[in-house]
Design a protein around this motif. Sequence first.
Motif, PDB file in Angstrom:
ATOM      1  N   PRO A  20      15.987 -10.277 -19.145  1.00 29.30           N
ATOM      2  CA  PRO A  20      14.575 -10.583 -18.746  1.00 29.30           C
ATOM      3  C   PRO A  20      13.671 -10.350 -20.271  1.00 29.30           C
ATOM      4  O   PRO A  20      14.125  -9.992 -21.075  1.00 29.30           O
ATOM      5  N   LEU A  21      12.470 -11.009 -19.909  1.00 23.66           N
ATOM      6  CA  LEU A  21      11.695 -10.949 -21.046  1.00 23.66           C
ATOM      7  C   LEU A  21      11.064  -9.364 -21.379  1.00 23.66           C
ATOM      8  O   LEU A  21      10.345  -9.097 -20.500  1.00 23.66           O
ATOM      9  N   HIS A  22      11.602  -9.192 -22.489  1.00 25.04           N
ATOM     10  CA  HIS A  22      11.511  -7.720 -22.924  1.00 25.04           C
ATOM     11  C   HIS A  22      10.339  -7.931 -24.247  1.00 25.04           C
ATOM     12  O   HIS A  22      10.838  -8.479 -24.974  1.00 25.04           O
ATOM     13  N   ILE A  23       9.472  -7.177 -24.155  1.00 21.69           N
ATOM     14  CA  ILE A  23       8.522  -7.054 -25.428  1.00 21.69           C
ATOM     15  C   ILE A  23       8.505  -5.465 -25.949  1.00 21.69           C
ATOM     16  O   ILE A  23       8.058  -4.674 -25.412  1.00 21.69           O
ATOM     17  N   GLY A  24       9.367  -5.579 -27.209  1.00 22.65           N
ATOM     18  CA  GLY A  24       9.487  -4.192 -27.862  1.00 22.65           C
ATOM     19  C   GLY A  24       9.521  -3.130 -27.108  1.00 22.65           C
ATOM     20  O   GLY A  24      10.267  -2.912 -25.925  1.00 22.65           O
ATOM     21  N   ASN A  25       8.475  -2.000 -27.059  1.00 23.51           N
ATOM     22  CA  ASN A  25       8.457  -0.905 -26.434  1.00 23.51           C
ATOM     23  C   ASN A  25       7.494  -0.698 -25.195  1.00 23.51           C
ATOM     24  O   ASN A  25       7.125   0.473 -24.832  1.00 23.51           O
ATOM     25  N   TRP A  26       7.056  -1.808 -24.613  1.00 20.33           N
ATOM     26  CA  TRP A  26       6.136  -1.908 -23.470  1.00 20.33           C
ATOM     27  C   TRP A  26       6.961  -1.577 -22.118  1.00 20.33           C
ATOM     28  O   TRP A  26       7.521  -2.363 -21.754  1.00 20.33           O
ATOM     29  N   ALA A  27       7.253  -0.307 -22.049  1.00 21.26           N
ATOM     30  CA  ALA A  27       7.948   0.186 -21.095  1.00 21.26           C
ATOM     31  C   ALA A  27       7.795  -0.427 -19.729  1.00 21.26           C
ATOM     32  O   ALA A  27       8.453  -0.974 -18.635  1.00 21.26           O
ATOM     33  N   GLY A  28       6.526  -0.284 -19.458  1.00 22.33           N
ATOM     34  CA  GLY A  28       5.786  -0.966 -18.104  1.00 22.33           C
ATOM     35  C   GLY A  28       6.026  -2.308 -17.767  1.00 22.33           C
ATOM     36  O   GLY A  28       6.607  -2.866 -16.977  1.00 22.33           O
ATOM     37  N   PHE A  29       5.798  -3.378 -18.949  1.00 23.28           N
ATOM     38  CA  PHE A  29       6.059  -4.629 -18.752  1.00 23.28           C
ATOM     39  C   PHE A  29       7.492  -4.807 -18.679  1.00 23.28           C
ATOM     40  O   PHE A  29       7.834  -5.639 -17.639  1.00 23.28           O
ATOM     41  N   ASN A  30       8.262  -4.158 -19.321  1.00 23.11           N
ATOM     42  CA  ASN A  30       9.632  -4.575 -19.309  1.00 23.11           C
ATOM     43  C   ASN A  30      10.363  -4.145 -18.047  1.00 23.11           C
ATOM     44  O   ASN A  30      11.081  -4.736 -17.470  1.00 23.11           O
ATOM     45  N   HIS A  31       9.864  -2.778 -17.362  1.00 20.43           N
ATOM     46  CA  HIS A  31      10.131  -2.598 -16.100  1.00 20.43           C
ATOM     47  C   HIS A  31       9.925  -3.530 -15.002  1.00 20.43           C
ATOM     48  O   HIS A  31      10.828  -4.075 -14.254  1.00 20.43           O
ATOM     49  N   VAL A  32       8.685  -4.355 -15.137  1.00 17.20           N
ATOM     50  CA  VAL A  32       8.356  -5.134 -14.297  1.00 17.20           C
ATOM     51  C   VAL A  32       9.270  -6.403 -14.279  1.00 17.20           C
ATOM     52  O   VAL A  32       9.696  -6.631 -13.258  1.00 17.20           O
ATOM     53  N   MET A  33       9.404  -6.831 -15.612  1.00 22.73           N
ATOM     54  CA  MET A  33      10.446  -7.989 -15.566  1.00 22.73           C
ATOM     55  C   MET A  33      11.697  -7.756 -15.146  1.00 22.73           C
ATOM     56  O   MET A  33      12.388  -8.690 -14.725  1.00 22.73           O
ATOM     57  N   ASP A  34      12.165  -6.431 -15.212  1.00 23.48           N
ATOM     58  CA  ASP A  34      13.533  -6.403 -14.727  1.00 23.48           C
ATOM     59  C   ASP A  34      13.674  -6.580 -13.361  1.00 23.48           C
ATOM     60  O   ASP A  34      14.810  -6.562 -12.820  1.00 23.48           O
ATOM     61  N   TYR A  35      12.679  -6.386 -12.308  1.00 24.37           N
ATOM     62  CA  TYR A  35      12.751  -6.720 -11.179  1.00 24.37           C
ATOM     63  C   TYR A  35      13.238  -7.828 -10.742  1.00 24.37           C
ATOM     64  O   TYR A  35      13.538  -8.396  -9.665  1.00 24.37           O
ATOM     65  N   ILE A  36      12.749  -9.151 -11.572  1.00 25.88           N
ATOM     66  CA  ILE A  36      13.383 -10.370 -11.267  1.00 25.88           C
ATOM     67  C   ILE A  36      14.990 -10.499 -11.824  1.00 25.88           C
ATOM     68  O   ILE A  36      15.373 -10.035 -12.835  1.00 25.88           O
ATOM     69  N   PRO A  37      15.822 -10.953 -10.710  1.00 25.38           N
ATOM     70  CA  PRO A  37      17.136 -10.764 -10.982  1.00 25.38           C
ATOM     71  C   PRO A  37      17.700 -11.589 -12.239  1.00 25.38           C
ATOM     72  O   PRO A  37      16.936 -12.647 -12.451  1.00 25.38           O
ATOM     73  N   SER A  38      18.684 -11.242 -12.860  1.00 23.54           N
ATOM     74  CA  SER A  38      19.202 -11.606 -14.031  1.00 23.54           C
ATOM     75  C   SER A  38      19.702 -13.084 -13.899  1.00 23.54           C
ATOM     76  O   SER A  38      19.460 -13.806 -14.817  1.00 23.54           O
ATOM     77  N   SER A  39      20.246 -13.513 -12.681  1.00 22.05           N
ATOM     78  CA  SER A  39      20.756 -14.786 -12.566  1.00 22.05           C
ATOM     79  C   SER A  39      19.611 -15.865 -12.455  1.00 22.05           C
ATOM     80  O   SER A  39      19.611 -17.003 -12.999  1.00 22.05           O
ATOM     81  N   ILE A  40      18.445 -15.240 -11.948  1.00 24.27           N
ATOM     82  CA  ILE A  40      17.343 -16.336 -11.935  1.00 24.27           C
ATOM     83  C   ILE A  40      16.652 -16.631 -13.288  1.00 24.27           C
ATOM     84  O   ILE A  40      16.311 -17.502 -13.555  1.00 24.27           O
ATOM     85  N   TRP A  41      16.599 -15.358 -14.206  1.00 25.79           N
ATOM     86  CA  TRP A  41      16.213 -15.343 -15.839  1.00 25.79           C
ATOM     87  C   TRP A  41      17.169 -16.588 -16.094  1.00 25.79           C
ATOM     88  O   TRP A  41      16.552 -17.458 -16.860  1.00 25.79           O
ATOM     89  N   PHE A  42      18.563 -16.435 -16.106  1.00 32.49           N
ATOM     90  CA  PHE A  42      19.285 -17.434 -16.726  1.00 32.49           C
ATOM     91  C   PHE A  42      19.163 -18.813 -16.282  1.00 32.49           C
ATOM     92  O   PHE A  42      18.734 -19.816 -17.178  1.00 32.49           O
ATOM     93  N   VAL A  43      19.104 -19.077 -14.927  1.00 32.57           N
ATOM     94  CA  VAL A  43      18.841 -20.370 -14.515  1.00 32.57           C
ATOM     95  C   VAL A  43      17.656 -21.044 -15.022  1.00 32.57           C
ATOM     96  O   VAL A  43      17.378 -22.274 -15.090  1.00 32.57           O
ATOM     97  N   GLY A  44      16.449 -20.118 -14.978  1.00 31.55           N
ATOM     98  CA  GLY A  44      15.027 -20.673 -15.359  1.00 31.55           C
ATOM     99  C   GLY A  44      15.211 -20.914 -16.566  1.00 31.55           C
ATOM    100  O   GLY A  44      14.653 -22.087 -16.916  1.00 31.55           O
ATOM    101  N   LYS A  45      15.887 -20.236 -17.438  1.00 33.28           N
ATOM    102  CA  LYS A  45      15.909 -20.434 -19.117  1.00 33.28           C
ATOM    103  C   LYS A  45      16.611 -22.057 -19.248  1.00 33.28           C
ATOM    104  O   LYS A  45      16.113 -22.735 -19.857  1.00 33.28           O
ATOM    105  N   VAL A  46      17.744 -22.199 -18.677  1.00 33.00           N
ATOM    106  CA  VAL A  46      18.697 -23.121 -18.682  1.00 33.00           C
ATOM    107  C   VAL A  46      18.011 -24.410 -18.336  1.00 33.00           C
ATOM    108  O   VAL A  46      17.821 -25.253 -19.104  1.00 33.00           O
TER     109      VAL A  46
END
Lengths: 358, 159, 190
Positions: A281-307
């Motif tokens: 998922p889209l992680h930005i450095g040490n923004w723990a809150g933002f990264n945590h929100v992004m982690d809720y989106i399943p990894s397969s959706i991230w992959f398919v979306g990017k591709v």
Amino acid sequence: MFSIEHITHLIDAWLYGNLPPTLALLIECLIVGLAAITLFAVLGLVLVLMERKVSAHMQIRLGPNRVGPGGMFQTVADTLKLAMKEGLTPDGADKFLFNLAPYLVIVVSMMILAPVAFAKGVQLWDLNIGVLYVTAISSLSVIGILMAGWASNNKYSLLGAMRSGAQIVSYELSAGMSLISIVVLTGSLRISDIIASQQNGWWLFKGHIPAVISFAIFIIAVTAETNRAPFDLAEAESELTAGFHTEYSGMKFALFFLAEYVNIFIVCAIAATLFLGGWMPLHIGNWAGFNHVMDYIPSSIWFVGKVFSLIFLIMWFRWTFPRLRIDQLLRLEWKYLLPISMLNLLLMTLIAINGWHF
Amino acid sequence: MAFLNKYISDVFGAVRSLLKGMRLTGYYFTHRREIITQQYPDNKEQMHLPERFRGEVVMTHDANNEHACTGCTACELACPNATIKIITKFDISPEGKKKKALDTFVYHLELCTMCNLCIEACPTDAIKMAQTFEHSVTDRSQLTKKLNKPGSKIREGIE
Amino acid sequence: MSASALMFYILSAFILGAGLLAVTTRKIFRSAIWLLFSLTGIAGLYFWLQMEFVAAVQIVVYVGGIVVLIIFSIFLTQRSGMELPVPARGRILFSALAALAGFALAFTLIMGYHFQPWEGGAPLQGGMLAAGAAAGPVEAGGASIGNIGTQLLSADQGGYLLPFEVVSLLLLAAMIGCIVIAMKVKSADK
């Protein structure tokens, strides 16, 4: 939480728990093969429809809109039509090679699928030379095209095949160079390591301008390697009727067509893995809150979306730019892309050695 | 050094022009109202044809059943594939002078390519392109048309 | 016979069969394709041995490079679509003898080497579906790409730095030669 990794682990454990290891392995191979074929079929249907819709809207048209809601089943109908057509083999052709070529092309695309990580923990074969494997196998695909061009016993096919050969052999270099520039940053050829190294941000952003340049060069080079417009000289309808697949019809033609789209998917998957973090998922450095929100989106959706966004980019190229001439094509590679990517690699090495990347 | 400058400016110029092209197609992609496809025959009622659409050649007649054709055959000469055949006659004017006039304007729709050259050649704007396009008939001979209406004559004052 | 051994025999039969067809077919393009299959089969054998790097290099160099070059030269040759004539009997005999001599040399060399029995278990491991779980290649075997790279560029005992540099010099010379051949000579009178 639902995840594909969980399901595969369950299947794996069940098979090895209840069956002898050899049989379990065979069944797993079978499942993987079936999954790959299903993926191919679905990709073919979806990508062809997407291409037609995207091209239509870019050319201020509507595109397919009669079969099913919004033309959704147009490609299904096309596939049925192709499956019912006669697979013709010309009289003067080298029959064995003529019939072998489409299967070779498809098998090669299937082989490149092996190291692609589709989601967290969903990867067929995480071998330690992942990126090198991809470049090696993709150099095989030119053989199928050369074979088809020669075996058709048709001058257009032969010309198309030769153009395609020259093109793929040239553009492989700069594609490889841009891959290496990311490998330099990561220090590993293994796909899972490359994805793991993008835990705190994608390489496209972490690697400064050189990463952006190598991303651009990679996208250009793979567009050429998959024989797509503006680099579709191998087919070049206006000059060579259909290039290397002039003589093919029915399902054999469909296999070439399918291989083209699957190859686009694979190169976009590789680009997404190396430059955009694969399933990460889209992680930005040490923004723990933002990264945590992004982690809720399943990894397969991230992959398919990017591709799919990369595939859209490549389609955008196709429906915007005019086709290059063969000398322009080779000049672009040898005079522009290759020197720039070499210099870029040098810059990237400097960044990696000094640790200037984030 | 000049070479390097040219090289770099070439690269940037190329990238800029490519991005320009992509911006246009991207604009078309995101703006559905730009779509120009006419879903004929579903939209027969509200179909909108562009102003310069060319369907067939017609001759304009006014309310008095008068046209502007002098029978000069400029259109016949301009036509690249012999679509137009003009048959002339001689009218006797009230003063007793003989004057050349149009008898029959024969138009072969099956030969016409809608190239618009006849309309441009016409010195008196007697003919124009109509917007009708549903030309299908069951017999080829029906495509040969007579453009001047029966009983029509040339408008006064047109030479 | 385990599945792994079965795989080895299938691969070997494929390599040998394709190689035999490559020298017996009378169509030059088919010959190139059979050679390609043979070389790909050898790459497969390397994969079977879990020497992925060597396998990938085999494909890049032989299949992607050399065979494509061969095919290109066939394309550019006149009348290459014709069937080749059957060679003279003396020639067949001589080439058979040469092949036999080569085989004898390789055979004695292989027989003279004392192979250690494999102790790492079956080369093919489970977990094809969940790759992260089990499929651990033999990193410790010294064939990892990092080890190969270090070895290739090390100047210590057993390092390959000198051959590497010599080869790169050779390639540089070849490249300059290509450029000299392809360069347009500007005529002097201009």
